[in-house]
Design an enzyme around this catalytic site. Structure first.
Site, PDB file in Angstrom:
ATOM      1  N   ALA B  13       0.803  -1.135   0.153  1.00  0.00           N
ATOM      2  CA  ALA B  13      -0.154  -0.033   0.008  1.00  0.00           C
ATOM      3  C   ALA B  13       0.923   1.048   0.049  1.00  0.00           C
ATOM      4  O   ALA B  13       0.701   2.013   0.808  1.00  0.00           O
ATOM      5  CB  ALA B  13      -0.968   0.027   1.272  1.00  0.00           C
ATOM      6  N   ILE B  36      -3.296  -5.331   0.972  1.00  0.00           N
ATOM      7  CA  ILE B  36      -2.717  -5.877   2.064  1.00  0.00           C
ATOM      8  C   ILE B  36      -1.458  -5.249   2.218  1.00  0.00           C
ATOM      9  O   ILE B  36      -0.696  -5.006   1.140  1.00  0.00           O
ATOM     10  CB  ILE B  36      -2.358  -7.163   1.723  1.00  0.00           C
ATOM     11  CG1 ILE B  36      -3.589  -8.046   1.455  1.00  0.00           C
ATOM     12  CG2 ILE B  36      -1.604  -8.078   2.728  1.00  0.00           C
ATOM     13  CD1 ILE B  36      -3.733  -9.631   1.078  1.00  0.00           C
ATOM     14  N   THR B  46       7.491   4.965  -0.235  1.00  0.00           N
ATOM     15  CA  THR B  46       7.362   6.262  -1.114  1.00  0.00           C
ATOM     16  C   THR B  46       7.509   7.462  -0.307  1.00  0.00           C
ATOM     17  O   THR B  46       7.877   8.389  -0.751  1.00  0.00           O
ATOM     18  CB  THR B  46       5.832   6.025  -1.759  1.00  0.00           C
ATOM     19  OG1 THR B  46       5.626   4.660  -2.314  1.00  0.00           O
ATOM     20  CG2 THR B  46       5.590   7.145  -2.757  1.00  0.00           C
ATOM     21  N   ALA B  48       9.819   8.404   1.511  1.00  0.00           N
ATOM     22  CA  ALA B  48      11.090   8.784   1.594  1.00  0.00           C
ATOM     23  C   ALA B  48      11.781   9.490   0.235  1.00  0.00           C
ATOM     24  O   ALA B  48      12.711   9.762   0.164  1.00  0.00           O
ATOM     25  CB  ALA B  48      12.026   7.531   1.904  1.00  0.00           C
ATOM     26  N   GLY B  52      11.024  14.385  -6.521  1.00  0.00           N
ATOM     27  CA  GLY B  52       9.708  15.084  -7.506  1.00  0.00           C
ATOM     28  C   GLY B  52       9.387  13.934  -8.180  1.00  0.00           C
ATOM     29  O   GLY B  52       9.863  12.980  -8.425  1.00  0.00           O
ATOM     30  N   PHE B 117      16.330  18.311 -13.021  1.00  0.00           N
ATOM     31  CA  PHE B 117      16.613  16.870 -12.445  1.00  0.00           C
ATOM     32  C   PHE B 117      17.827  16.352 -13.409  1.00  0.00           C
ATOM     33  O   PHE B 117      17.586  16.603 -14.620  1.00  0.00           O
ATOM     34  CB  PHE B 117      15.513  15.984 -12.250  1.00  0.00           C
ATOM     35  CG  PHE B 117      15.551  15.663 -10.706  1.00  0.00           C
ATOM     36  CD1 PHE B 117      15.015  16.713  -9.876  1.00  0.00           C
ATOM     37  CD2 PHE B 117      15.476  14.071 -10.472  1.00  0.00           C
ATOM     38  CE1 PHE B 117      14.719  16.198  -8.659  1.00  0.00           C
ATOM     39  CE2 PHE B 117      15.190  13.985  -9.217  1.00  0.00           C
ATOM     40  CZ  PHE B 117      14.817  15.025  -8.219  1.00  0.00           C
ATOM     41  N   HIS B 233      22.656   5.950  -6.103  1.00  0.00           N
ATOM     42  CA  HIS B 233      22.270   7.328  -6.143  1.00  0.00           C
ATOM     43  C   HIS B 233      23.622   8.151  -5.600  1.00  0.00           C
ATOM     44  O   HIS B 233      24.255   7.511  -4.617  1.00  0.00           O
ATOM     45  CB  HIS B 233      21.226   7.640  -5.018  1.00  0.00           C
ATOM     46  CG  HIS B 233      20.687   9.094  -5.248  1.00  0.00           C
ATOM     47  ND1 HIS B 233      21.562  10.189  -4.938  1.00  0.00           N
ATOM     48  CD2 HIS B 233      19.670   9.415  -5.575  1.00  0.00           C
ATOM     49  CE1 HIS B 233      20.782  11.413  -5.000  1.00  0.00           C
ATOM     50  NE2 HIS B 233      19.691  10.857  -5.522  1.00  0.00           N
ATOM     51  N   LEU B 243      19.436   9.610   2.018  1.00  0.00           N
ATOM     52  CA  LEU B 243      19.489  10.324   0.579  1.00  0.00           C
ATOM     53  C   LEU B 243      19.355  11.845   0.718  1.00  0.00           C
ATOM     54  O   LEU B 243      18.474  12.384   1.620  1.00  0.00           O
ATOM     55  CB  LEU B 243      18.113   9.882  -0.129  1.00  0.00           C
ATOM     56  CG  LEU B 243      17.651  10.508  -1.274  1.00  0.00           C
ATOM     57  CD1 LEU B 243      18.788  10.170  -2.412  1.00  0.00           C
ATOM     58  CD2 LEU B 243      16.398  10.265  -1.821  1.00  0.00           C
ATOM     59  N   GLU B 246      18.568  14.460  -5.481  1.00  0.00           N
ATOM     60  CA  GLU B 246      19.197  15.160  -6.643  1.00  0.00           C
ATOM     61  C   GLU B 246      18.600  16.594  -6.724  1.00  0.00           C
ATOM     62  O   GLU B 246      19.258  17.357  -7.444  1.00  0.00           O
ATOM     63  CB  GLU B 246      18.465  14.272  -7.797  1.00  0.00           C
ATOM     64  CG  GLU B 246      19.406  14.588  -9.223  1.00  0.00           C
ATOM     65  CD  GLU B 246      19.124  13.229 -10.118  1.00  0.00           C
ATOM     66  OE1 GLU B 246      19.436  12.254  -9.497  1.00  0.00           O
ATOM     67  OE2 GLU B 246      18.478  13.589 -10.945  1.00  0.00           O
ATOM     68  N   ARG B 288      22.457   9.321 -12.881  1.00  0.00           N
ATOM     69  CA  ARG B 288      22.897   8.861 -11.569  1.00  0.00           C
ATOM     70  C   ARG B 288      24.271   7.916 -11.925  1.00  0.00           C
ATOM     71  O   ARG B 288      25.125   7.822 -11.044  1.00  0.00           O
ATOM     72  CB  ARG B 288      21.931   8.309 -10.936  1.00  0.00           C
ATOM     73  CG  ARG B 288      20.815   9.389 -10.146  1.00  0.00           C
ATOM     74  CD  ARG B 288      19.857   8.785  -9.509  1.00  0.00           C
ATOM     75  NE  ARG B 288      18.846   9.820  -9.072  1.00  0.00           N
ATOM     76  CZ  ARG B 288      17.778   9.743  -8.570  1.00  0.00           C
ATOM     77  NH1 ARG B 288      17.079   8.500  -8.372  1.00  0.00           N
ATOM     78  NH2 ARG B 288      17.146  10.866  -8.120  1.00  0.00           N
ATOM     79  N   HIS B 356      20.067   2.812  -4.191  1.00  0.00           N
ATOM     80  CA  HIS B 356      18.984   3.469  -3.952  1.00  0.00           C
ATOM     81  C   HIS B 356      17.713   2.816  -4.617  1.00  0.00           C
ATOM     82  O   HIS B 356      16.686   2.997  -4.327  1.00  0.00           O
ATOM     83  CB  HIS B 356      19.236   4.812  -4.715  1.00  0.00           C
ATOM     84  CG  HIS B 356      18.037   5.764  -4.763  1.00  0.00           C
ATOM     85  ND1 HIS B 356      17.411   6.172  -3.407  1.00  0.00           N
ATOM     86  CD2 HIS B 356      17.485   6.450  -5.625  1.00  0.00           C
ATOM     87  CE1 HIS B 356      16.602   6.979  -3.713  1.00  0.00           C
ATOM     88  NE2 HIS B 356      16.369   7.220  -4.835  1.00  0.00           N
ATOM     89  N   ARG B 391      17.514   4.330 -14.240  1.00  0.00           N
ATOM     90  CA  ARG B 391      16.613   5.137 -14.143  1.00  0.00           C
ATOM     91  C   ARG B 391      16.630   6.644 -14.305  1.00  0.00           C
ATOM     92  O   ARG B 391      17.717   6.963 -13.550  1.00  0.00           O
ATOM     93  CB  ARG B 391      15.527   4.663 -12.830  1.00  0.00           C
ATOM     94  CG  ARG B 391      14.355   5.678 -12.791  1.00  0.00           C
ATOM     95  CD  ARG B 391      13.708   5.065 -11.409  1.00  0.00           C
ATOM     96  NE  ARG B 391      14.134   5.235  -9.915  1.00  0.00           N
ATOM     97  CZ  ARG B 391      14.214   6.463  -9.421  1.00  0.00           C
ATOM     98  NH1 ARG B 391      13.522   7.537  -9.720  1.00  0.00           N
ATOM     99  NH2 ARG B 391      14.827   6.430  -8.300  1.00  0.00           N
ATOM    100  N   SER B 396      10.373   7.694 -11.509  1.00  0.00           N
ATOM    101  CA  SER B 396       9.641   6.571 -10.715  1.00  0.00           C
ATOM    102  C   SER B 396       8.584   7.048  -9.918  1.00  0.00           C
ATOM    103  O   SER B 396       7.467   5.991  -9.750  1.00  0.00           O
ATOM    104  CB  SER B 396      10.664   5.656  -9.797  1.00  0.00           C
ATOM    105  OG  SER B 396      11.044   6.617  -8.645  1.00  0.00           O
TER     106      SER B 396
END
Lengths: 132, 586, 248
Positions: B13, B36, B46, B48, B52, B117, B233, B243, B246, B288, B356, B391, B396
């Site tokens: 979740a 669940i 999420t 953390a 953006g 970014f 990262h 972290l 960026e 990265r 990361h 990525r 993400s």
């Protein structure tokens, strides 16, 4: 089958002894006793006035000028100032923040505003009482 | 064992799971969703994410540019149909979040602000100061509360996937507070369990990121795709691995070595850009993988700064000024101050690369669909091949939304179209077998191994053999070591035999999941004999499009190391080319 | 790095074995930069794997690790060994039932977060799906600090009103309601008023202020609640005087 959450008891009468923060809060709340006392005193004063007897009224007035009563009034004034007025005025900017554009008005202005209103009201009462 | 029947079961979740749940509740309110999660939704990792979420916003930007940045950032290992759909849907999903109350930072005119970014050619990262993931997660969680068809099962730890004739049928989960087992059955199962950063010793990831969903799918015969691609990262706080977004560099922060020299210009990301005027796709706004690799070289050259927590470089943000730092980066300012005692307004902060994000995950397609009908995967736990070999930061968070929604639609349709299970008792037997396995773990006595001990050995072996740079010898050694640890992990005794909130048992189950995932990472790193994106081999330093313009697929083989197979990359319009991070200076 | 020996006194409770909670001592060699959470993790990994507690992010944002540290509700990842004496007592958050060791039952506050309708309510249609609401920075500023709540529930552990009366909606949930009331995109204020102005709502708060003092994210729920009281009182008089109420 096996859960048995444990509930820690909280004393209804002595919980505020837990930490200094709660004790200060209770000291603040104890101003209510003084509020009660002055409510009673005001009613009593009104009753003496209603008795239409200058004698009764004068004896009430002189009772208020005894050293003990003056000490009590002085204590009440200080108690209110330190446990109600000062902390409440300090918190006022949080309860009623004033936002101008992107910035909130610095709290000091709101605090000063409160003191000014307090001074004006006090002066008005002194004027009514004929002190000034 | 309690039996819960739902139409769609979502495991996890966090951002992806919540977005999917809301999508089903909105479009199919008649379908019951069982959500669940092993933690309360707002604890999901999420929260953390800092920097953006990417989506084209400005008039001088275009979907084409976002597509190109993503594909070249991913070193052409992205499935381009997936990227095309993603960049097109991204702005709409971010606006949707705005309608749901996400407190995005704003421009002067009251529209949502965007920031630069790494690897992005324009400002297109929507942000809420430096707590973007946190605000996205809480917005989604709070929004989800208005839908009665979403039934939450908080602090239920999913154990295994149930499947029959190659079709997903549900999951077995453990209710942490009671120790009771639950059999959830549903026609569609969506895995949204996040990544597995905890397989490494030094990571930005929270304790909960142990690859549970990946391992569940893998044990059920579903392959894990592109597991060799692990993102480091470049700017983590030493010691804790916390972290530093960026966004720090997006706002103009620079990286210097012990001589105060901006070393990135020596690694094909120059020329040096003026202080306080970052240039898109160059220097500190490179991708990265390149930045983390540059650190590795600086360390080898002896150019790093020695600190109490090991070798670091310095991120200098002093020229941004106090006001900008406190307004745009308040969280990282506080984190650096608390954890390494550096006030970034006054001093440069020591940083080093830190694990990361997993580009790899459960093999899935544009619908979130996996090779197993009825099983869907979204978010970091999935590998839908949006991110390819590396990525780009801020893609993400948007991925959670875009594919959370799309997979939800597919899963809902599948759930409606299928009949219920033909053979409920077979599923019950399967569920009971899972429970028997767990009970067996609890009964084991006199263990000679410890959870923490095996976990440490796993993590350090993986870092040594499958870190920023790899070679044959290292990956092979790690593969063998992990196989050994798999064996030895059976000698762990769970000291805690109780039912209520048994985190000792949970720790062992998570370790088993991590070992499975770690084996796939090592085996895939061993098999890919080229260098691409985040996968850099010292013995095969070039990209090899002839042989390896392919996704790796790791299949489980009982009692043996994973088997690696290959799958073609979908290319629609961008042929593999050169990744240019000179800011168009070349 | 320097090592300092800390005596951790941790509350233990196993509902299947213990009648009541008790304290267990652990001697932990702490590095000077450790938070209490690191010390707990040391216990879990090296000394006693049966200790149960919640944690995840270790960066002050997931809200899992709220506990009482030397009597003060705190995030264990944000409370550093360097700021503490050699003896540290760790207990589960006050005012909540203890499930096991340092894990508390959160059902009640989860239900309260739900109860205050913490989502955007619209009476008018929102902008078209590809258009965002315009919101000035000033309008964002009005509620921004209230969005910082991580639901660690330290405020509930600090609030004696909640301790004495579990029906009180409490600091975090009320602050969350205020966050949506103040959001220029929301039109649900009047819907929430019934819940908030009820006797379990803002008026149950006697402004002890402890919630704001312990809040690790400086959300200041106490201030939010006082603002809501002023709001509620204004609304009451407006209605009494027949003035148009708040439009939303």
């Amino acid at each position: 089958m096996s859960r048995r959450p444990y509930i820690r008891p909280m004393s209804q009468t002595t919980w505020y002894m837990r930490n200094g923060r709660y004790k200060v809060y209770m000291l603040r709340e104890m101003t209510s006793f003084l509020v009660g006392f002055y409510t009673f005193l005001t009613i009593y004063a009104l009753a003496t006035l209603a008795s239409n007897s200058p004698q009764v009224w004068n004896s009430f007035l002189s009772s208020q000028q005894s050293t003990g009563m003056i000490a009590l009034h002085g204590f009440a004034l200080l108690y209110f100032l330190f446990y109600q007025t000062f902390p409440w005025f300090k918190l006022a900017p949080k309860a009623m923040p004033v936002q101008v554009g992107e910035k909130t008005l610095p709290g000091i202005y709101i605090v000063i505003g409160h003191y000014i209103v307090w001074a004006v009201l006090s002066a008005f009462i002194f004027w009514l009482a004929g002190v000034i | 064992m309690e039996h819960i029947k739902a139409d769609v079961v979502i495991v996890g979740a966090g951002g992806a799971g919540l977005r999917a749940a809301i999508a089903i509740a909105e479009t199919h309110p008649e379908l019951e969703v069982a959500l669940i999660s092993k933690v309360y939704p707002m604890r999901s990792h999420t929260c953390a994410a800092e920097g953006g979420a990417a989506g084209v916003k400005r008039a001088d930007d275009s979907l084409e540019m976002h597509f190109n940045d993503t594909v070249s950032g991913g070193d052409w290992l992205c499935d381009q149909d997936v990227v095309e759909y993603f960049v097109e849907q991204a702005p709409r999903e971010l606006v949707q979040l705005e309608h749901w109350g996400c407190p995005w930072s704003r421009d002067d005119d009251g529209s949502v602000a965007v920031r630069p970014f790494g690897g992005m050619k324009k400002e297109r990262t929507w942000y809420a100061a430096d707590k973007s993931g946190f605000h996205i997660l809480h917005t989604l969680f709070q929004t989800s509360l208005q839908f009665p068809s979403i039934k939450r099962y908080d602090e239920f730890f999913a154990l295994d996937l149930l499947h029959e004739d190659g079709r997903a049928r549900g999951v077995v989960a453990l209710e942490m507070r009671s120790g009771r087992f639950f059999h959830f059955s549903a026609n569609s199962v969506i895995m949204a369990t996040g990544g597995a950063g905890k397989i490494f010793p030094f990571t930005t990831n929270g304790a909960i990121k142990t690859g549970d969903g990946m391992a569940m799918a893998y044990r059920a015969g579903v392959p894990l795709k592109d597991m060799e691609f692990v993102q480091y990262h470049p700017t983590g706080l030493p010691g804790t691995g916390i972290l530093l977004t960026e966004g720090c560099r997006g706002e103009g922060g620079v990286l210097v070595n012990k001589d105060g020299y901006r070393y990135l210009q020596d690694y094909d990301m120059g020329p040096e850009t003026p202080l306080g005027a970052p240039v898109f796709k160059s220097m500190e706004l490179g991708p990265r993988d390149r930045l983390s690799q540059a650190f590795w070289h600086e360390q080898k050259k002896g150019n790093t700064v020695e600190t109490a927590w090991g070798d670091c470089v310095l991120m200098d943000m002093r020229h941004l000024g106090e006001q900008k730092i406190l307004e745009r980066l308040p969280l990282v300012h506080e984190l650096a101050l608390s954890y390494v005692g550096v006030d970034m307004v006054k001093d440069p902060v020591p940083v080093r690369p830190v694990v990361h994000y997993m580009m790899g995950g459960i093999a899935s397609n544009i619908d979130g669909g996996t090779p197993m009908p009825g099983l869907y995967a979204i978010g970091e736990t999935a590998c839908g091949s949006l991110n390819g070999a590396n990525r780009l930061g801020s893609n993400s968070l948007t991925e959670l939304l875009v594919f959370g929604k799309r997979a939800a639609a597919a899963a809902a349709v599948f759930a409606v179209q299928q009949d219920g299970p033909d053979n409920d008792s077979a599923m019950t037997l399967q569920a009971e077998a899972v429970v028997a396995r767990i009970r067996g773990l609890l009964q084991q006595n006199e263990g000679v191994e410890s959870i923490a001990g095996i976990r440490r050995e796993m993590a350090s072996s993986l870092e040594a053999g499958a870190g920023i740079y790899r070679d044959e010898e290292g990956t092979e050694a790690t593969c063998k070591k992990l196989a050994e640890l798999q064996q030895r992990s059976s000698g762990i005794e769970v000291n805690d035999k109780s039912n209520v909130f048994n985190t000792d048992l949970q720790g062992l189950l998570e370790l088993q999941n991590m070992l499975d995932v770690a084996e796939c990472v090592a085996e895939a790193s061993n098999a890919r004999k080229e260098s691409r994106g985040a996968h850099q081999r010292m013995d095969y330093t070039e990209r090899d499009d002839e042989t390896y313009l392919k996704h790796s697929l790791a299949y489980r083989q009982v009692g043996d190391r994973p088997r690696i197979d290959w799958l073609d990359v979908t290319i629609t319009r961008s042929q593999p080319g050169v990744r240019d991070y000179s800011g168009d200076k070349k | 790095m320097n090592i300092r020996q800390i005596e951790l006194e941790v509350m233990r409770y196993d509902p299947e074995k213990d009648e009541a909670p008790w304290f267990q001592q652990y001697s932990v060699p702490c590095q000077e930069d450790w938070a209490i959470l690191d010390a707990l993790n040391y216990v879990k990994d090296e000394l006693d794997t049966t200790l149960a507690y919640r944690w995840s992010c270790h960066m002050m944002v997931c809200g899992s690790c709220g506990m009482m540290i030397n009597g003060e509700p705190s995030l264990t990842c944000k409370t550093f060994v360097r700021d503490l004496p050699d003896k540290v007592r760790v207990e589960p958050l006050e005012n909540f039932p203890i499930e096991r060791d340092l894990v508390v039952v959160l059902d009640d506050v989860m239900q309260k977060l739900h109860q205050v309708q913490p989502y955007i309510v619209r009476k008018d249609a929102p902008p078209q799906e590809d258009k965002e609401f315009t919101q000035s920075r000033g309008a964002l500023m009005k509620f921004k600090q209230l969005t910082m709540c991580i639901n660690c529930m330290c405020c509930y552990a600090a609030c004696p009103q909640y301790g004495l009366d579990k029906n009180f909606i409490g600091p975090a949930a009320l602050a969350l309601a205020h966050r949506y009331n103040l959001d220029s995109r929301d039109q649900g204020k009047s819907d929430r008023l019934d819940i908030l102005a009820d006797h379990d709502g803002v008026w149950e708060c006697s402004f002890v202020g402890a919630c704001s003092e312990v809040c690790p994210k400086h959300v200041d729920p106490a201030a939010a609640i006082q603002q809501m009281k002023i709001d509620g009182a204004m609304e009451f008089w407006k209605q009494k005087l027949g003035m148009p109420g708040d439009k939303s």
